[in-house]
Write an enzyme that holds these catalytic residues in place. Structure first.
Site, PDB file in Angstrom:
ATOM      1  N   ASP A 186       0.819  -1.208   0.000  1.00 34.16           N
ATOM      2  CA  ASP A 186       0.000   0.000   0.000  1.00 34.16           C
ATOM      3  C   ASP A 186       0.858   1.266   0.000  1.00 34.16           C
ATOM      4  OD1 ASP A 186      -2.230  -1.547  -0.014  1.00 34.16           O
ATOM      5  OD2 ASP A 186      -2.740  -1.250   2.098  1.00 34.16           O
ATOM      6  N   GLY A 187       2.024   1.206   0.645  1.00 34.04           N
ATOM      7  CA  GLY A 187       2.920   2.360   0.629  1.00 34.04           C
ATOM      8  C   GLY A 187       3.352   2.724  -0.776  1.00 34.04           C
ATOM      9  N   ASP A 229      -2.832  11.343  23.062  1.00 36.42           N
ATOM     10  CA  ASP A 229      -1.571  11.153  22.344  1.00 36.42           C
ATOM     11  C   ASP A 229      -1.634  11.812  20.974  1.00 36.42           C
ATOM     12  OD1 ASP A 229      -0.458   9.751  24.405  1.00 36.42           O
ATOM     13  OD2 ASP A 229      -0.530   7.796  23.426  1.00 36.42           O
ATOM     14  N   ALA A 284     -10.753   6.364   1.787  1.00 33.53           N
ATOM     15  CA  ALA A 284      -9.773   5.372   1.334  1.00 33.53           C
ATOM     16  C   ALA A 284      -8.787   5.025   2.437  1.00 33.53           C
ATOM     17  CB  ALA A 284      -9.027   5.888   0.103  1.00 33.53           C
ATOM     18  N   TYR A 317      -4.424   3.777   9.428  1.00 35.10           N
ATOM     19  CA  TYR A 317      -4.161   4.233  10.800  1.00 35.10           C
ATOM     20  C   TYR A 317      -5.470   4.467  11.546  1.00 35.10           C
ATOM     21  CZ  TYR A 317      -1.509   6.818  14.408  1.00 35.10           C
ATOM     22  OH  TYR A 317      -0.928   7.239  15.564  1.00 35.10           O
TER      23      TYR A 317
END
Length: 261
Positions: free
Chosen positions: A50-51, A150, A158, A163
Site C-alpha cells: 500500500d505504501g 496522544d 480510502a 491508521y
C-alpha cells in the site's frame, strides 16, 4: 474502464518498491509489455504494498493518471493480486475508484506555514512524554474545547482502513462523503470516540500549552514539528484514480473489512 486491451499496449509505466521481489516483478513486466516513463503513461502499474500505491499517487499528483497496483508487499489493501499474464486485459476491465486527498495547512511556532496533501490521513501526534492538549473546531465552531490525548487524526474514506482503523475509528465506504475524525489514546474526555464529519467540513486544531506539550502534524509522508494550528479540508480540485479488478474494487474491500473478525 471503457477501454480495450490494445489501448494500453506500449503505454504502461511501471514503478516498484525498493524490495527485491518488487524490483524483479517490475523488470519482468516491463520486459514483457514494454514501458514508458510513468509521467507519460496512459496507466501506471505499481508493484509493492500500500505504501507503493501512496508514493506513486503522490508522484503523479495533478496528472490524473490512473494507477493499477499489484501486491508485491505485505498489506496490499489497495493492491490487486500479482500475476504476469493477461495484464492488458486486466487493465481494460479494471474498475476505477476516484478519491480526493486532504489538504493540511500547518502553522508553526515561528509563524511559518506548511501545506501538504494526504491520501490516507492527517494526524497530530505528541512529540514528548507529555500528552497533547488540543482544541477542535469544525466549520468555525468549537466542538471540543480541550482534548487530552496522544494525538488525533482525520482520514479520507480510502484511508479509513489504515491508521484510522488501528486507532479504533470507523470504516467509511467510498461515496459516503464522510471524513472520520478519531482520537489516538484519548485521556480526557475518556468516553469521546471521535466523530464523522461531512466531506466539505473545515477542521481546525489549535494546540494548547504548545511549549510544554509540543505536537507534530503529519500528512501521509510530510511531517511538520512544533505546530500551533492545523487546518484540514478535503481538496476536491484534485482527483486520484485507483484501478481494481472486477469484484475486488475498493468499495467492496471497505465493506468486506467491516465484517472481518
Amino acid at each position: 474502464m471503457s477501454a480495450r486491451p490494445g489501448d494500453f499496449a506500449g503505454r504502461i509505466g511501471f514503478v516498484a518498491a525498493t524490495t527485491e521481489v518488487a524490483t524483479v516483478a517490475r523488470n519482468r513486466l516491463a520486459a514483457r509489455y514494454g514501458e514508458v516513463p510513468p509521467e507519460e503513461a496512459a496507466v501506471v502499474v505499481a508493484l509493492g504494498g500500500d505504501g507503493s500505491m501512496l508514493e506513486t499517487q503522490h508522484r503523479l499528483l495533478g496528472r490524473n493518471i490512473p494507477v493499477y497496483g499489484m501486491n508485491r508487499g505485505s498489506v496490499g489493501f489497495l493492491m490487486n493480486d500479482y500475476r504476469e499474464e493477461n495484464l492488458l486485459q486486466r487493465l481494460a476491465e479494471a474498475q476505477a475508484a476516484v478519491v480526493h486527498p486532504l489538504r493540511m495547512c500547518a502553522t508553526c511556532a515561528d509563524r511559518t506555514r506548511c501545506e501538504a496533501l494526504a491520501i490516507n490521513e492527517v494526524s497530530l501526534l505528541r512529540e514528548t512524554r507529555q500528552a497533547a492538549k488540543i482544541r477542535i473546531m469544525v466549520d468555525g465552531r468549537t466542538r471540543l474545547s480541550e482534548l487530552i490525548c496522544d494525538g488525533i487524526l482525520v482520514s479520507t474514506p480510502a484511508g479509513s482502513t489504515a491508521y484510522n482503523l488501528s486507532a479504533h475509528g470507523p470504516i467509511v465506504p467510498l461515496g459516503a462523503e464522510l471524513l472520520p475524525m478519531t482520537p489516538i489514546s484519548a485521556f480526557r474526555p475518556r468516553r469521546w470516540r471521535g466523530a464523522l464529519l461531512r466531506s466539505d467540513a473545515e477542521v481546525v486544531f489549535e494546540i494548547l500549552e504548545a511549549d510544554k506539550r509540543p505536537v507534530a502534524a503529519v500528512a501521509d509522508y510530510t511531517e511538520v514539528r512544533d505546530v500551533r494550528r492545523v487546518e484540514v479540508r478535503e481538496d476536491r480540485s484534485i482527483s486520484l484514480t485507483m484501478l481494481f479488478d472486477p469484484g475486488h474494487g475498493l468499495s467492496e474491500r471497505i465493506i468486506a473489512e467491516q465484517f472481518t473478525v
